[in-house]
Design an enzyme around this catalytic site. Structure first.
Site, PDB file in Angstrom:
ATOM      1  N   TRP A   1      60.590  11.414  22.211  1.00 15.52           N
ATOM      2  CA  TRP A   1      59.748  10.364  22.532  1.00 15.52           C
ATOM      3  C   TRP A   1      60.298   9.622  24.049  1.00 15.52           C
ATOM      4  O   TRP A   1      59.490   9.025  24.517  1.00 15.52           O
ATOM      5  CB  TRP A   1      60.224   8.849  21.766  1.00 15.52           C
ATOM      6  CG  TRP A   1      61.844   8.977  21.388  1.00 15.52           C
ATOM      7  CD1 TRP A   1      62.511   9.537  20.410  1.00 15.52           C
ATOM      8  CD2 TRP A   1      62.684   8.361  22.550  1.00 15.52           C
ATOM      9  NE1 TRP A   1      64.056   9.120  20.654  1.00 15.52           N
ATOM     10  CE2 TRP A   1      63.920   8.296  21.678  1.00 15.52           C
ATOM     11  CE3 TRP A   1      62.574   7.693  23.667  1.00 15.52           C
ATOM     12  CZ2 TRP A   1      65.267   7.988  22.538  1.00 15.52           C
ATOM     13  CZ3 TRP A   1      63.798   7.208  24.360  1.00 15.52           C
ATOM     14  CH2 TRP A   1      65.114   7.317  23.712  1.00 15.52           C
TER      15      TRP A   1
ATOM     16  N   LYS B   1      54.444  18.484  17.063  1.00 21.85           N
ATOM     17  CA  LYS B   1      54.984  17.526  16.248  1.00 21.85           C
ATOM     18  C   LYS B   1      55.904  16.569  16.977  1.00 21.85           C
ATOM     19  O   LYS B   1      56.836  16.811  17.545  1.00 21.85           O
ATOM     20  CB  LYS B   1      55.958  18.148  14.959  1.00 21.85           C
ATOM     21  CG  LYS B   1      56.429  17.393  13.780  1.00 21.85           C
ATOM     22  CD  LYS B   1      57.238  16.330  14.452  1.00 21.85           C
ATOM     23  CE  LYS B   1      57.720  15.353  13.243  1.00 21.85           C
ATOM     24  NZ  LYS B   1      58.336  14.189  13.724  1.00 21.85           N
TER      25      LYS B   1
ATOM     26  N   SER C   1      67.759  16.245  19.797  1.00 20.69           N
ATOM     27  CA  SER C   1      69.452  15.817  19.768  1.00 20.69           C
ATOM     28  C   SER C   1      69.742  17.400  19.563  1.00 20.69           C
ATOM     29  O   SER C   1      69.255  18.253  18.775  1.00 20.69           O
ATOM     30  CB  SER C   1      69.602  14.918  18.843  1.00 20.69           C
ATOM     31  OG  SER C   1      69.281  15.340  17.557  1.00 20.69           O
TER      32      SER C   1
ATOM     33  N   GLU D   1      65.866  22.600  23.970  1.00 17.89           N
ATOM     34  CA  GLU D   1      66.604  21.824  25.291  1.00 17.89           C
ATOM     35  C   GLU D   1      67.122  20.500  24.613  1.00 17.89           C
ATOM     36  O   GLU D   1      66.551  19.750  23.885  1.00 17.89           O
ATOM     37  CB  GLU D   1      65.025  21.378  26.029  1.00 17.89           C
ATOM     38  CG  GLU D   1      64.538  22.453  26.988  1.00 17.89           C
ATOM     39  CD  GLU D   1      65.216  22.931  27.701  1.00 17.89           C
ATOM     40  OE1 GLU D   1      66.348  22.448  28.216  1.00 17.89           O
ATOM     41  OE2 GLU D   1      64.730  23.807  28.698  1.00 17.89           O
ATOM     42  N   LEU D   2      68.529  20.473  24.647  1.00 21.04           N
ATOM     43  CA  LEU D   2      69.289  19.517  23.779  1.00 21.04           C
ATOM     44  C   LEU D   2      70.032  18.546  24.700  1.00 21.04           C
ATOM     45  O   LEU D   2      69.282  17.853  25.805  1.00 21.04           O
ATOM     46  CB  LEU D   2      70.114  20.034  23.033  1.00 21.04           C
ATOM     47  CG  LEU D   2      69.792  21.188  22.127  1.00 21.04           C
ATOM     48  CD1 LEU D   2      70.641  21.985  21.265  1.00 21.04           C
ATOM     49  CD2 LEU D   2      68.509  20.758  21.269  1.00 21.04           C
TER      50      LEU D   2
ATOM     51  N   CYS E   1      67.985  13.230  29.143  1.00 25.07           N
ATOM     52  CA  CYS E   1      69.026  14.169  28.930  1.00 25.07           C
ATOM     53  C   CYS E   1      69.772  14.584  30.285  1.00 25.07           C
ATOM     54  O   CYS E   1      70.936  14.861  30.359  1.00 25.07           O
ATOM     55  CB  CYS E   1      68.601  15.285  28.242  1.00 25.07           C
ATOM     56  SG  CYS E   1      67.168  16.280  28.937  1.00 25.07           S
TER      57      CYS E   1
ATOM     58  N   GLU F   1      77.564  11.960  24.723  1.00 23.63           N
ATOM     59  CA  GLU F   1      76.054  11.610  25.509  1.00 23.63           C
ATOM     60  C   GLU F   1      75.926  10.370  25.136  1.00 23.63           C
ATOM     61  O   GLU F   1      75.697   9.769  24.110  1.00 23.63           O
ATOM     62  CB  GLU F   1      74.899  12.508  25.035  1.00 23.63           C
ATOM     63  CG  GLU F   1      73.763  12.152  25.862  1.00 23.63           C
ATOM     64  CD  GLU F   1      72.551  13.016  25.559  1.00 23.63           C
ATOM     65  OE1 GLU F   1      71.824  13.470  26.402  1.00 23.63           O
ATOM     66  OE2 GLU F   1      72.494  13.656  24.432  1.00 23.63           O
TER      67      GLU F   1
END
Length: 454
Positions: A130, A154, A207, A228-229, A262, A356
């Site tokens: 989001w 999604k 996440s 991609e975290l 991130c 984080e």
């Protein structure tokens, strides 16, 4: 099942969305598979023409899309407009460069002719977050669709309005039916979707927990995945740096999108000789940031996207203070809004150093020398990006080999750019998006070997 999107600034409902049925999901999956057969055989010039049109649709409707971004996830309207325009840029980039990226690569062998083709693989399933609801989708979709694949999205439930508009962008641009489809589904449908024969790969931005779960399912079905975290980027300021410039950049690096990024700078590692000056100027600059109505062009800091996210950040602040960190500014929370906050005297083992922090929280860390600064930077399970500030750029470039992150920026904040590959290392994920590398992630590198008859 119904999903609701709520404006985090005022609590007003933005939209209500009904989950599709199991039969409807099957229909969309089959439609994606069928669309691939014809889409993949369209001339590349046709596909690049349509992605170019998608960029124009974005530019023609910037205000409409920006209003939806701000309404659903709360970023200041000026940042939402910038996000939509960046999506148009990535569309233009692949329209202009896809032909060169996808061109066959000749290889000299014993054959009369041998080369590598770059063909599409099928449907790519995208699970998107989001925090940049348009950009995260377009940086996947522009190269992936242009390469000849079809896409299924999604999105995060709190930005389903954005997801609907994104699907409409491709429809308005003239993309054939089934090439890009938005799925209003709960995450409990993830395995069913990944298991479907149409789906050949999965890309996820989110996440660490979500990435781990999806990667396990992808592995079970032998499907390629790109993750991609999270990140815990360090922002290193050496003693010869231009402190004023470093402070100016630091404010954007930490507070852009209310810190919900991130690649935001989170750990500010300062050499002792410039520590006090930097902290003083940084604290003053952060204190002047204007918060308020996110639809106001003057607003610089908005709420976090949901109250649970603000609650989480506030817990991290309190935990860090109890562990010995010093509150220099901020620290207060009101529903979804969390004050821009700076913590001093942060050390390894504290929450603000180890975890984080997804919000407007800056952790200040003191280092006695360059070696300790880089050691502190590397002391993280994440590996997304590092910024370093110094007037000696030649020396800074040499330090690049000391960093295991996926990006290393000198005298600039870490940012994504369509022209450069983007991705992380360690718990920040694997694979690369953007540039040629991003397009190559979802193609079949097919060897063609030709032996002439005698």
């Amino acid at each position: 099942m119904e999903f609701y999107s709520v404006n985090p600034y005022n609590g007003e409902q933005v939209g209500k969305y009904q989950a599709i049925t199991s039969d409807e999901l099957d229909e969309k999956l089959n439609k994606s598979q069928e669309a691939f057969k014809s889409w993949s055989r369209k001339p590349l010039s046709y596909r690049t023409g349509l992605i170019k049109k998608a960029g124009q649709v974005l530019r023609d409707n910037v205000e409409e899309y920006a209003q939806m971004i701000t309404s659903e996830m709360g970023k200041p309207i000026s940042e939402s407009r910038a996000e939509v325009n960046k999506c148009a840029w990535v569309c233009d980039y692949y329209a202009e460069n896809a032909e060169a990226f996808l061109a066959p690569k000749e290889v000299k062998t014993d054959a009369s002719q041998s080369f590598v083709r770059h063909d599409p693989i099928g449907t790519v399933y995208a699970i998107m977050p989001w925090n940049f609801p348009f950009w995260q989708v377009f940086r996947f979709a522009a190269p992936t669709l242009t390469a000849g694949n079809t896409g299924l999205l999604k999105h995060a439930p709190n930005v389903f309005g954005c997801a609907k508009q994104i699907e409409e962008v491709f429809t308005k641009a003239g993309f054939p039916e089934g090439v890009f489809q938005n799925l209003i589904v709960h995450h409990d449908q993830t395995e069913k979707i990944i298991a479907h024969d149409a789906v050949k790969a999965i890309t996820l931005t989110g996440s660490e927990m979500a990435g781990s779960a999806v990667a396990q399912i992808a592995g079970k079905y032998i499907k390629k995945s790109l993750l991609e975290l999270g990140g815990n980027n360090s922002f290193i300021v050496l003693e010869d740096a231009d402190v004023d410039q470093a402070v100016k950049t630091a404010v954007s690096a930490r507070m852009l999108n209310c810190g919900q990024s991130c690649i935001a700078a989170k750990r500010f590692i300062l050499l002792e000789s410039i520590h006090d000056e930097f902290v003083s100027k940084f604290t003053e600059a952060v204190s002047k940031l204007k918060s308020g109505d996110t639809k106001d062009d003057a607003t610089q800091v908005g709420p976090l996207a949901r109250k649970d996210l603000a609650d989480q950040l506030n817990r991290q602040v309190k935990d860090s203070i109890s562990q010995g960190a010093t509150l220099l500014i901020g620290g207060n929370q009101n529903n979804c809004f969390h004050e821009p906050t700076i913590l001093g005297n942060v050390r390894p083992g504290m929450t603000a150093f180890d975890e984080e922090t997804f919000g407007p929280l800056a952790a200040i860390i003191k280092a006695k020398d360059v070696d300790e600064a880089f050691a502190l930077s590397e002391n993280s399970k994440y590996g997304l990006g590092v910024s370093i500030f110094t007037k000696d750029t030649a020396k800074a470039v040499k330090y690049a080999s000391w960093v295991t992150d996926g990006a290393y920026f000198v005298n600039e904040l870490v940012k994504s750019d369509p022209r450069l590959p983007f991705g992380g290392n360690k718990r920040s994920g694997y694979g690369r998006e953007l540039a040629k590398d991003g397009m190559m992630e979802f193609v079949n590198k097919k060897v063609v070997y030709v032996k002439a008859e005698n």
